[in-house]
Design a protein around this motif. Structure first.
Motif, PDB file in Angstrom:
ATOM      1  N   GLU A 195      25.633   0.162 -38.154  1.00 51.76           N
ATOM      2  CA  GLU A 195      26.902   0.601 -37.579  1.00 51.76           C
ATOM      3  C   GLU A 195      27.805  -0.569 -37.198  1.00 51.76           C
ATOM      4  OE1 GLU A 195      27.998   3.755 -37.241  1.00 51.76           O
ATOM      5  OE2 GLU A 195      26.204   4.380 -38.348  1.00 51.76           O
ATOM      6  N   ASN A 196      27.221  -1.560 -36.506  1.00 52.29           N
ATOM      7  CA  ASN A 196      28.044  -2.660 -35.998  1.00 52.29           C
ATOM      8  C   ASN A 196      27.681  -4.029 -36.572  1.00 52.29           C
ATOM      9  OD1 ASN A 196      25.660  -3.305 -34.632  1.00 52.29           O
ATOM     10  ND2 ASN A 196      26.331  -2.363 -32.712  1.00 52.29           N
ATOM     11  N   SER A 381      43.135   0.071 -43.390  1.00 51.00           N
ATOM     12  CA  SER A 381      42.547   1.364 -43.021  1.00 51.00           C
ATOM     13  C   SER A 381      43.513   2.519 -43.256  1.00 51.00           C
ATOM     14  CB  SER A 381      42.116   1.339 -41.549  1.00 51.00           C
ATOM     15  OG  SER A 381      41.106   0.372 -41.343  1.00 51.00           O
ATOM     16  N   LYS A 387      38.160   1.884 -45.874  1.00 48.54           N
ATOM     17  CA  LYS A 387      37.880   1.533 -44.481  1.00 48.54           C
ATOM     18  C   LYS A 387      38.160   0.044 -44.319  1.00 48.54           C
ATOM     19  CE  LYS A 387      34.247   5.004 -43.707  1.00 48.54           C
ATOM     20  NZ  LYS A 387      32.807   5.208 -43.381  1.00 48.54           N
ATOM     21  N   SER A 389      37.515  -1.970 -42.036  1.00 49.18           N
ATOM     22  CA  SER A 389      36.365  -2.726 -41.536  1.00 49.18           C
ATOM     23  C   SER A 389      35.165  -1.802 -41.502  1.00 49.18           C
ATOM     24  CB  SER A 389      36.631  -3.296 -40.135  1.00 49.18           C
ATOM     25  OG  SER A 389      35.511  -4.020 -39.669  1.00 49.18           O
ATOM     26  N   THR A 392      31.858  -1.521 -36.825  1.00 47.82           N
ATOM     27  CA  THR A 392      32.600  -1.383 -35.576  1.00 47.82           C
ATOM     28  C   THR A 392      32.551  -2.711 -34.821  1.00 47.82           C
ATOM     29  OG1 THR A 392      30.605  -0.612 -34.411  1.00 47.82           O
ATOM     30  CG2 THR A 392      32.011   1.069 -35.417  1.00 47.82           C
TER      31      THR A 392
END
Length: 465
Positions: A195-196, A381, A387, A389, A392
């Motif tokens: 996720e990050n 975006s 997307k 980035s 996150t």
């Protein structure tokens, strides 16, 4: 020797001159110079080489014709980074590093030292201030070698043979480190959060052991995100009796805390962002920094310059620190590692850049890069299916753009961008197949709002094509 012609650029290739030189050393032919080489490995036939140009002008035109085929960042917009970055290079950097006493000097020896030792000492001092450490080496060949040398230093200090490294790092850099550390040091990859992008602390705790010499991680990471758990990673390393080794982009340190403030024992990084041109992929150089403690200093394989007293009372000069620990010393076989010619010229260049920028300049640089890269993420975006980035959190300079929902391959998008005069981001589909069709984009202080807007429009057209 039938049909022999002398080389147009080498006077001693004239047959009569050769005979005279051979007679002087008691030989009859050039082949006798290589009599010790086994006959079975000698080349028996001539080399198929093109005819030599008969003038310097012809040679120059030929080479210029080849170079003109290159697509450069002068006539194209560039959003490609991944280890070699397009930053603005102040004219002063080129002016100083082109001076003969720096450009043509070798290794900073006394016979060509016209301020070279002092220049490298000043470079070391400026980088030390930037990374908040005490000791910095003369430059390594590149950042990958600096990272590999740093973990080998950690292995010698801890007397252990495993190093944990992030999966989310440049795969080419990983291979260089692996090659440099083999066979006596094993690199073990640690997973990252999908996720990050952050280092997976649970996986890290599972893999750290009494064999771990160091935990190596990068901040910012290769994929651009800022590692938020630096102190916790360092704590995990220290609790296991290992060292914390952090790779850093020096252009980020005007706005990000240096790794020394979250537990780093050894810091490594690339110097290329500090006033060095990309040079068709060249211009690479690396640094290593530690605290001023004997256990660290004595493990540096490369040269260190310090202030030293001279034979004149009250007078000081600049010279090597603990020279015998290097492979240049009297006992090469006892050196920590063999270190060949290093990139001292780029160290001097980086020193000029840092002296020119100063703390305020480095802050403005970092702030500008962050603002422009965040604007690029926001604008990208807005494109349907893209997307801006993938991860996150906050990025510095580089960020992963996700094209999976566009139905287009990054390879195809980059080909279409080239036709529009734009270098797109690095295709990550091979090194990071789990990310699918994603690319690593880079935005620095050289990019204007108009440049970024032009990229957005171009990508919109590419994904619709």
């Amino acid at each position: 020797m039938k049909g022999y012609k002398s080389h147009p650029y080498i006077p001693n290739s004239v047959l009569e001159v050769q005979k005279e030189m051979l007679k002087e050393i008691g030989l009859n032919s050039l082949e006798e110079l290589h009599a010790e080489i086994p006959d079975e490995i000698k080349l028996k036939e001539g080399i198929n080489l093109p005819k030599p140009f008969q003038s310097e002008y012809e040679l120059k035109r030929h080479v210029e014709g080849i170079l003109s085929k290159n697509k450069t960042c002068k006539e194209n917009l560039n959003f490609l980074g991944a280890g070699c970055f397009q930053h603005y290079v102040p004219a002063l950097c080129d002016e100083i590093n082109s001076r003969g006493e720096f450009l043509t000097a070798y290794g900073g020896e006394p016979y060509n030292d016209f301020g070279r030792f002092q220049a490298l000492f000043e470079y070391q001092s400026l980088v030390a201030e930037l990374v908040d450490m005490d000791v910095v080496n003369v430059p390594t060949m590149d950042g990958a070698q600096a990272a590999a040398t740093a973990v080998r230093m950690a292995a010698r200090i801890t007397q252990r043979d495993e190093v944990l490294v992030p999966k989310a790092m440049d795969y080419e850099k990983f291979l260089i480190m692996k090659n440099y550390c083999a066979p006596d040091l094993t690199l073990i990859q640690v997973a990252y959060n999908k996720e990050n992008g952050q280092l997976d602390l649970e996986d890290l705790r599972k893999k750290v052991s009494e064999k771990t010499a160091a935990i190596f991680f990068e901040n910012p990471s290769f994929l651009g995100f800022i590692e938020e758990n630096g102190q916790e990673i360092s704590n995990i390393a220290h609790d296991a009796g290992a060292l914390s080794v952090v790779g850093v982009d020096p252009s980020s340190l005007g706005v990000l805390a240096p790794p020394s403030q979250y537990g780093a024992d050894i810091i490594s990084g690339d110097l290329q962002p500090l006033g060095i041109h990309m040079n068709y992929g060249g211009g690479q150089s690396g640094f290593i920094a530690t605290r001023d403690e004997e256990k660290f200093v004595m493990e540096f394989p490369s040269r260190l310059f310090g202030i030293a007293p001279t034979c004149v009372e009250g007078e000081y000069g600049f010279g090597d620190v603990a020279y015998d620990r290097t492979s240049f010393g009297h006992h090469r076989h006892e050196g920590k590692e063999y270190v060949g010619t290093q990139t001292a010229l780029w160290g001097i260049t980086a020193g000029v850049y840092l002296a020119t920028m100063g703390p305020k300049g480095m802050y403005e640089l970092g702030k500008t890069i962050m603002q422009k890269s965040q604007y690029a993420v926001k604008r990208l975006s807005e494109i349907k299916g893209v997307k801006g980035s993938l991860f996150t959190g906050v990025n510095f300079k580089e960020f992963v753009v996700d094209f999976n929902e566009t139905g287009k391959r990054v390879k195809e998008i980059n080909r279409l961008l080239i036709e529009k005069g734009i270098f797109g981001g690095k295709d990550l589909s091979k090194d990071f197949p789990e990310l699918g069709e994603s690319a690593l984009y880079c935005v620095t202080e050289v990019h204007t709002k108009e440049d970024i807007d032009k990229l957005v429009v171009a990508i919109q057209e590419c994904v619709k094509a």
